[in-house]
Write a protein that holds these residues in place. Structure first.
Motif, PDB file in Angstrom:
ATOM      1  N   MET A 287      42.753   7.813   4.066  1.00 13.09           N
ATOM      2  CA  MET A 287      41.981   9.028   4.448  1.00 13.09           C
ATOM      3  C   MET A 287      41.985   9.928   3.119  1.00 13.09           C
TER       4      MET A 287
ATOM      5  N   TRP B 261      39.629  17.953   0.722  1.00 11.46           N
ATOM      6  CA  TRP B 261      39.259  18.966   1.491  1.00 11.46           C
ATOM      7  C   TRP B 261      40.425  19.977   1.780  1.00 11.46           C
TER       8      TRP B 261
ATOM      9  N   GLU C 102      35.319  21.425   5.973  1.00  9.00           N
ATOM     10  CA  GLU C 102      34.869  20.353   5.161  1.00  9.00           C
ATOM     11  C   GLU C 102      35.038  18.957   5.882  1.00  9.00           C
ATOM     12  N   LEU C 103      35.964  19.186   6.784  1.00  3.38           N
ATOM     13  CA  LEU C 103      36.228  17.731   7.516  1.00  3.38           C
ATOM     14  C   LEU C 103      36.276  18.060   9.144  1.00  3.38           C
TER      15      LEU C 103
ATOM     16  N   GLN D 163      32.027  17.620   4.406  1.00  3.30           N
ATOM     17  CA  GLN D 163      31.992  16.456   3.776  1.00  3.30           C
ATOM     18  C   GLN D 163      32.192  15.152   4.458  1.00  3.30           C
ATOM     19  N   TYR D 164      33.034  15.029   5.524  1.00  2.00           N
ATOM     20  CA  TYR D 164      33.465  13.945   6.184  1.00  2.00           C
ATOM     21  C   TYR D 164      33.601  14.188   7.611  1.00  2.00           C
TER      22      TYR D 164
ATOM     23  N   ALA E 172      35.422  12.334  10.805  1.00  2.00           N
ATOM     24  CA  ALA E 172      36.417  11.188  11.194  1.00  2.00           C
ATOM     25  C   ALA E 172      36.597  11.081  12.739  1.00  2.00           C
TER      26      ALA E 172
ATOM     27  N   HIS F 254      40.522   3.437   8.104  1.00  2.00           N
ATOM     28  CA  HIS F 254      41.477   4.671   7.370  1.00  2.00           C
ATOM     29  C   HIS F 254      42.591   5.181   8.127  1.00  2.00           C
TER      30      HIS F 254
ATOM     31  N   LEU G  41      35.634   6.602   9.380  1.00  2.00           N
ATOM     32  CA  LEU G  41      35.050   7.952   8.490  1.00  2.00           C
ATOM     33  C   LEU G  41      33.559   7.730   8.448  1.00  2.00           C
TER      34      LEU G  41
ATOM     35  N   TRP H 232      30.151   9.914   6.316  1.00  2.00           N
ATOM     36  CA  TRP H 232      29.714  11.028   5.559  1.00  2.00           C
ATOM     37  C   TRP H 232      29.195  12.274   6.328  1.00  2.00           C
ATOM     38  N   GLY H 233      29.478  13.530   5.983  1.00  2.00           N
ATOM     39  CA  GLY H 233      29.018  14.510   6.857  1.00  2.00           C
ATOM     40  C   GLY H 233      27.706  14.871   6.385  1.00  2.00           C
TER      41      GLY H 233
END
Length: 234
Positions: free
Chosen positions: A1, A5, A106-107, A164-165, A167, A176, A231, A233-234
């Motif tokens: 992972m 972030w 961000e996550l 950004q991600y 999950a 991951h 995972l 991408w955002g």
């Protein structure tokens, strides 16, 4: 992972969903200085057999706040959607997008939302909750909605394109993972805070139930403890 972030938003359908494994990863993150917020779509008011929703909702909300505190989470928001009737679509996406804009992560993390799920060594598979299926897809879509000013122009929160991600929890063959070996006991303690809920589910002592659940969610064949994710991408 990845760990590049600082703020995460964990989104779940019901109180206790996060504690069925994900909380161990949350404990790792908060111990490392990350900021983690929880977002619950419902209060789980339809989840306690024999307890009316108007009584169950406040109980489960209180249990979730206490379980969150055990793993270092102080920000817990409830959308107050109706338990058991979540529908993937614009209405849920709008509420989720607004929350993502408020929390500015961000996550974004959410639970597994496939049609069925199979714990290690178990057959046949279980049917996944309708709420889990609806929420997961809506979370994925709401991340994009949160960064687009034209899809839900009625939202007053400033748009947030900073995810950004994404999950998604994955128990089997996860590409991951987060090593949670040092935080298993904290995860067990967190799940134990759902005491009234677990008492209704089984006559097995609360601590034993919690340990069995966390073990199932985190144990590996080589003796390590991990929480797995897929995972995006955002």
């Amino acid at each position: 992972m990845p760990d590049d972030w600082q703020r995460a938003l964990v989104v779940a359908a019901h109180p206790d969903d996060i504690e069925y494994g994900l909380a161990a990863a949350v404990a790792v993150w908060t111990a490392a200085g990350k900021e983690v917020h929880y977002l619950l779509a419902t209060r789980g008011e339809a989840g306690m057999a024999g307890v009316p929703p108007e009584e169950a909702g406040p109980i489960r909300e209180d249990e979730e706040r206490r379980s969150a505190a055990v793993v270092g989470v102080t920000e817990v928001e409830f959308l107050d959607q109706r338990d058991g009737t979540l529908e993937a679509g614009p209405a849920l996406r709008r509420d989720l997008a607004a929350a993502i804009r408020r929390h500015r992560p961000e996550l974004v993390v959410t639970g597994y939302f496939g049609a069925t799920w199979t714990p290690p060594g178990v057959s046949p598979a279980y049917v996944n909750s309708a709420d889990h299926r609806a929420l997961g897809q809506s979370v994925i879509d709401a991340v994009a909605d949160a960064g687009n000013e034209w899809i839900f122009p009625e939202l007053t929160e400033p748009r947030w394109p900073g995810v950004q991600y994404i999950a998604v929890s994955e128990m089997l063959d996860a590409p991951h993972e987060v090593d949670v070996t040092e935080h298993v006991e904290q995860a067990v303690e967190s799940l134990c805070e759902h005491r009234r809920y677990l008492e209704i589910l089984s006559d097995v002592p609360i601590e034993e139930q919690a340990r069995q659940i966390v073990d199932m969610a985190t144990a590996t064949e080589d003796g390590r403890r991990r929480v797995g994710f897929r995972l995006f991408w955002g």
